[in-house]
Write an enzyme that holds these catalytic residues in place. Structure first.
Site, PDB file in Angstrom:
ATOM      1  N   THR A 257     -15.325   5.265  -4.214  1.00 35.20           N
ATOM      2  CA  THR A 257     -14.028   4.774  -4.669  1.00 35.20           C
ATOM      3  C   THR A 257     -13.503   5.657  -5.788  1.00 35.20           C
ATOM      4  O   THR A 257     -12.526   5.337  -6.445  1.00 35.20           O
ATOM      5  CB  THR A 257     -14.155   3.334  -5.190  1.00 35.20           C
ATOM      6  OG1 THR A 257     -15.186   3.289  -6.182  1.00 35.20           O
ATOM      7  CG2 THR A 257     -14.514   2.397  -4.061  1.00 35.20           C
TER       8      THR A 257
ATOM      9  N   SER B 194     -16.605   4.350 -18.058  1.00 29.09           N
ATOM     10  CA  SER B 194     -16.357   4.062 -16.652  1.00 29.09           C
ATOM     11  C   SER B 194     -15.180   4.901 -16.196  1.00 29.09           C
ATOM     12  O   SER B 194     -14.524   5.556 -16.993  1.00 29.09           O
ATOM     13  CB  SER B 194     -16.038   2.586 -16.454  1.00 29.09           C
ATOM     14  OG  SER B 194     -14.814   2.282 -17.091  1.00 29.09           O
ATOM     15  N   LYS B 195     -14.945   4.847 -14.894  1.00 34.45           N
ATOM     16  CA  LYS B 195     -13.838   5.627 -14.367  1.00 34.45           C
ATOM     17  C   LYS B 195     -12.554   5.300 -15.113  1.00 34.45           C
ATOM     18  O   LYS B 195     -11.756   6.163 -15.446  1.00 34.45           O
ATOM     19  CB  LYS B 195     -13.653   5.308 -12.883  1.00 34.45           C
ATOM     20  CG  LYS B 195     -14.774   5.862 -12.026  1.00 34.45           C
ATOM     21  CD  LYS B 195     -14.746   5.250 -10.637  1.00 34.45           C
ATOM     22  CE  LYS B 195     -16.144   5.277 -10.033  1.00 34.45           C
ATOM     23  NZ  LYS B 195     -16.218   4.565  -8.773  1.00 34.45           N
ATOM     24  N   ARG B 196     -12.383   4.029 -15.329  1.00 30.42           N
ATOM     25  CA  ARG B 196     -11.186   3.577 -16.025  1.00 30.42           C
ATOM     26  C   ARG B 196     -11.192   3.960 -17.496  1.00 30.42           C
ATOM     27  O   ARG B 196     -10.162   4.089 -18.121  1.00 30.42           O
ATOM     28  CB  ARG B 196     -11.096   2.042 -15.927  1.00 30.42           C
ATOM     29  CG  ARG B 196      -9.938   1.552 -15.128  1.00 30.42           C
ATOM     30  CD  ARG B 196      -9.520   0.176 -15.590  1.00 30.42           C
ATOM     31  NE  ARG B 196      -8.458   0.261 -16.566  1.00 30.42           N
ATOM     32  CZ  ARG B 196      -7.179   0.080 -16.295  1.00 30.42           C
ATOM     33  NH1 ARG B 196      -6.802  -0.193 -15.097  1.00 30.42           N
ATOM     34  NH2 ARG B 196      -6.281   0.175 -17.258  1.00 30.42           N
TER      35      ARG B 196
END
Length: 472
Positions: A16, A242-244
């Site tokens: 993702t 995190s990705k975010r």
RNA sequence: GGCCCGUUCGUCUAGUGGUUAGGACUCCAGGUUUUCAUCCUGGCAACAGGAGUUCGAUUCUCCUACGGGCUACCA
């Protein structure tokens, strides 16, 4: 040495997003554990979330792992190819009464949750056969939930020790969605069993999933593997990276010119220690040293400055040929048109001064092309008048006469002129460096000149004499 | 709200029931160097707080605070 033999571990990213720092660390620890114990390291792509999974991410993750040098064994397993298998398992759980169909609407449950009821109320847990048939005949959608028995589950985590969880803390969680697709907790168990995974090594964020999964193992009669939950990697604000939350992708480090071993080395030191004061390791050294018992529970803040330092250490320790390989991976044309010995001289001269491959390329540019610009500050300071030009001209003539182009002879010649003109050597050295490299700093001027060669030096000096002193 | 976990220099970490609490990164000061970087030497800097156990706690126990994770028809 531990008595663990040939463990099978897996790294199971969901495609993702790209491979980021946190997941790379998880992959690394899996890899190190497996290889340290002569085991296998498998790759599994968790792409059951159709809405968010993308093929480009699969490719990106694989190429990042390859770049890092974390080679997986066998072929990657794609969960999307195993949907039938999961359906069968769900049916098995339904048949042996470990799971049940739930017809509650999402909205109702969502509302209840917002109002403070955090757990599924168990509405559909004991529906009668008739009731279930009625719901199904009317075409209502349903999810499948695992029926959590009374009691308690515990497991021995290799890092956390024994973890106890009372079953009334665990919801009758969903194992199959209303569209029939299985959820994470179900597929993870089915696949780990299928792949004969012996050690599940993953992030600490999965620790509360573990008892849920153990319940599924038990319901299916599968052997439960060992678990190890790794501490999180944190951002400067101590929040999980995190990705975010600004986690850099591995690709970024490649683009920034870091050596894969340097990144791996740094990542290994986040949450693990080698049991000594040493800090610089190659991947093979990490494999030899890795012990799960030296992994601790505390999250670690990612610090780019330390990474940079480690990167510099790797740059200066790595063999010249390997540096060249790394540079060519970034820019395959680098050094084209120059002979190998010349390139290797440049490599040897500059690698211990470089923090990264990119830094190296940047520093070495004047070895491959004449300077197009001259540092303004240095120009003003070191070559500001005709008197300098006069002496530089003398120096150039003297160099032209030098028969043997040798660092010592060049230096002698330079110092002699300085002495004759009653100047410090620096008055000559700085403008010469400027003329040859365009910048005010760098390695020893005399070895630099030796490598550059007589013709190039004379050419650049001639050009500079035409330009300096600069106007205004 | 509930469950779980954590807390040693700013950061990564070592460590012990009695230590000058060690190393590394960063930063600062010297040295080396033609310069810059490297390198070398030195320096700044920590046991979250409170009880208890103990002759003695940073180390063991409890509480509090703070931080993190989970609590999805995401993985």
């Amino acid at each position: 040495m531990s008595d663990v033999k040939n463990p099978k571990v897996r790294f199971a990213p969901s495609p993702t997003g790209q491979l980021h720092l946190g997941s790379a660390r998880t992959a690394l620890f899996n890899y190190l554990y497996a290889k340290h114990h002569d085991g296998s390291f498998y790759l599994r792509i968790e792409d059951t979330d159709k809405a968010r999974s993308k093929q480009e991410h699969v490719e990106q993750i694989c190429s990042s792992l390859e770049w890092l040098g974390l080679k997986w064994d066998g072929e990657p397993l794609f969960q999307s190819a195993r949907l039938n298998e999961y359906h069968n398992v769900v049916q098995t759980l339904l048949d042996n009464n470990s799971a049940y169909r739930c017809f509650c609407s999402k909205d109702v449950l969502e509302t209840a949750r917002v109002e403070g009821s955090y757990k599924y109320p168990g509405t559909c847990r004991n529906l009668s056969e008739e009731n279930i048939k009625m719901h199904m005949n009317s075409g209502e959608g349903f999810v499948v939930r695992l029926s959590i028995p009374e009691g308690e589950t515990h497991f021995d985590d290799m890092i956390y020790g024994t973890v106890h969880v009372k079953h009334d803390e665990i919801d009758d969680f969903i194992i199959a969605r209303s569209d029939g697709n299985p959820t994470y907790n179900l597929v993870v168990v089915v696949d780990d069993h299928e792949m004969e995974i012996t050690h599940v090594i993953r992030g600490e964020d999965h620790i509360s999933n573990t008892p849920k999964q153990i319940l599924i193992y038990n319901a299916l009669g599968y052997t439960v593997p060992e678990f190890a939950h790794l501490p999180m990697i944190l951002g400067p604000d101590k929040k999980r990276l995190s990705k975010r939350h600004g986690a850099p992708g591995v690709q970024q480090f490649k683009n920034d010119g870091y050596l894969p071993d340097a990144l791996l080395n740094y990542l290994a030191l986040l949450g693990w220690n080698p049991g000594s004061d040493d800090e610089i390791f190659t991947l093979n050294e990490l494999i030899a040293l890795f012990e799960m018992s030296h992994v601790h529970k505390k999250g670690a803040v990612y610090d780019e400055q330390k990474l940079t330092w480690i990167s510099g250490q790797h740059m200066s320790r790595l063999g010249t040929a390997n540096i060249l390989g790394g540079i060519h991976a970034i820019n395959k044309d680098w050094g084209d048109g120059f002979d190998t010995q010349y390139i290797y001289s440049v490599l040897d001269l500059l690698k211990q001064r470089s923090k990264s491959l990119l830094d190296f390329i940047d520093q070495s540019s004047y070895f491959f092309s004449d300077p197009q610009f001259y540092d303004e500050k240095s120009s003003k300071k070191n070559w500001k008048d005709d008197a300098t030009s006069q002496i530089m001209n003398d120096f150039k003539k003297r160099l032209e006469a030098v028969e043997e182009w040798d660092a010592d002879l060049i230096e002698t010649s330079l110092r002699k002129i300085a002495e004759e003109n009653n100047l410090s050597a620096g008055k000559l050295i700085h403008p010469t460096r400027l003329a040859l490299s365009g910048i005010p700093s760098g390695p020893s001027l005399f070895t630099l000149m030796t490598i550059l060669g007589k013709d190039v030096c004379i050419r650049r000096l001639t050009k500079a004499l035409n330009i300096f002193p600069l106007e205004s």
